[in-house]
Design an enzyme around this catalytic site. Structure first.
Site, PDB file in Angstrom:
ATOM      1  N   ARG A   1       0.846  -1.184   0.000  1.00  0.00           N
ATOM      2  CA  ARG A   1       0.000   0.000   0.000  1.00  0.00           C
ATOM      3  C   ARG A   1       0.886   1.240   0.000  1.00  0.00           C
ATOM      4  NH1 ARG A   1      -2.936  -3.661  -0.605  1.00  0.00           N
ATOM      5  NH2 ARG A   1      -5.010  -4.074   0.269  1.00  0.00           N
TER       6      ARG A   1
ATOM      7  N   GLU B   1      -3.319   6.801  -8.196  1.00  0.00           N
ATOM      8  CA  GLU B   1      -3.466   5.867  -9.301  1.00  0.00           C
ATOM      9  C   GLU B   1      -4.746   6.175 -10.068  1.00  0.00           C
ATOM     10  OE1 GLU B   1      -3.249   1.857  -7.911  1.00  0.00           O
ATOM     11  OE2 GLU B   1      -1.245   2.085  -7.060  1.00  0.00           O
TER      12      GLU B   1
ATOM     13  N   HIS C   1       0.685  -1.199 -10.646  1.00  0.00           N
ATOM     14  CA  HIS C   1      -0.178  -1.943  -9.719  1.00  0.00           C
ATOM     15  C   HIS C   1      -0.709  -3.219 -10.379  1.00  0.00           C
ATOM     16  CE1 HIS C   1      -2.960  -1.392  -5.984  1.00  0.00           C
ATOM     17  NE2 HIS C   1      -2.493  -2.618  -6.087  1.00  0.00           N
TER      18      HIS C   1
END
Length: 334
Positions: free
Chosen positions: A252, A281, A300
């Site tokens: 994270r 993001e 990601h």
């Protein structure tokens, strides 16, 4: 239940991968008349939100979508949110859970994966960053041989180095196994559960949290996101790291104090970072937030592989169908 009246939107399927899944085929078989919309735009714009006005069920791909009270106000037909993975604690969630509760919108969680896909991308980033693979691939694509622009120097083997793991849970244990197979020394630190697991598996427990940062050649973060862990990796922690060290974060972005990693890299401690998670993001700028710094980054993709998608969507769709069935059995509410 009249399936023709079921309207579902799957958000942020950037690559339109969901329709290729067996889990998706099973969902369509159970809901043959359903209107299922795949939204691949990022982020949601006014046109996409307009398409969601009559949607009854939103399907979220992990934490890609932020569901705010403002967005919920624009979705008057919404009956439930289907979450692949878990929604997380209310104070750290990407979903405004208080707003959902106030509107009577349940969140249907599918559950997590076994951690192998996250561990694999972490290990891939470590090897790529240490051996400077992306830079040499780019130089070869430009027709150059053993030259990079800008020059990055020679790569470095992980054999004989110390792999530090902050948070020794399911993913951390897999990383320890990978590291041991490559001849690395394993050093861990975390809460009591981590310390117990270290004793059980025979890996070295650091003398202190500070020692983990000081001694690690490669330090990877694998903590759960909660109020205790949020921003718990501070500037002072990063300043303890070796100038030759690599910090890896595939968990994270919020584990690290805002702005601390960029400042630390600019100061040269640690000397490099490898990241699969990012503060904002999707990262759409070509240079990204770490332009000019020694950062190996992926967009990601830790969970973006077929077996992980099948597990995540299979569990989410199964619980969604159970939710619909329970609603059909209950009948209309007066």
């Amino acid at each position: 239940m009249n399936n023709s009246r079921v309207i579902i939107a799957i958000l942020d399927d950037y690559q339109k991968l969901v329709p290729e899944l067996e889990a998706f085929s099973r969902l369509k078989q159970h809901l043959p008349g359903a209107d299922i919309r795949i939204i691949d735009s990022m982020p949601l714009g006014a046109a996409q939100i307009h398409l969601l006005a009559d949607v009854q069920y939103l399907v979220l791909i992990r934490e890609r979508s932020r569901i705010t009270a403002g967005l919920l106000d624009k979705l008057p037909s919404l009956k439930a949110i289907v979450q692949t993975g878990t929604a997380g604690a209310p104070e750290t969630s990407h979903i405004d859970q208080a707003a959902c509760a106030a509107l009577g919108i349940p969140i249907i969680e599918g559950g997590g994966s076994d951690g192998h896909s996250a561990a694999e991308i972490t290990w891939a980033l470590i090897l790529n960053a240490r051996r400077r693979v992306p830079e040499y691939m780019a130089s070869m694509a430009r027709g150059q041989w053993h030259k990079t622009n800008p020059p990055v120097g020679i790569g470095q083997s992980v054999q004989g180095q110390t792999l530090g793991i902050l948070g020794y849970g399911r993913i951390g244990r897999l990383l320890a196994q990978y590291g041991q197979a490559f001849g690395m020394r394993i050093l861990v630190w975390g809460r009591e559960q981590t310390r117990t697991a270290a004793r059980e598996t025979g890996v070295e427990l650091a003398e202190s949290r500070e020692a983990l940062f000081r001694r690690s050649d490669v330090l990877t973060l694998h903590m759960r996101m909660n109020e205790t862990s949020r921003h718990s990796v501070r500037r002072s922690d990063l300043a303890l790291m070796k100038p030759t060290a690599l910090l890896v974060n595939t968990s994270r972005p919020g584990l690290i104090e805002p702005g601390a990693l960029r400042e630390a890299l600019a100061m040269g401690r640690p000397g490099a970072a490898a990241l699969d998670v990012h503060d904002d993001e999707p990262v759409l700028a070509s240079n990204g937030p770490y332009d000019g710094l020694n950062v190996t980054a992926t967009p990601h993709i830790g969970f973006v592989e077929k077996s992980s998608y099948e597990v995540l969507f299979g569990a989410a769709f199964e619980r969604f169908l159970m939710f619909l069935e329970q609603g059909a059995q209950a009948g209309p509410q007066g």
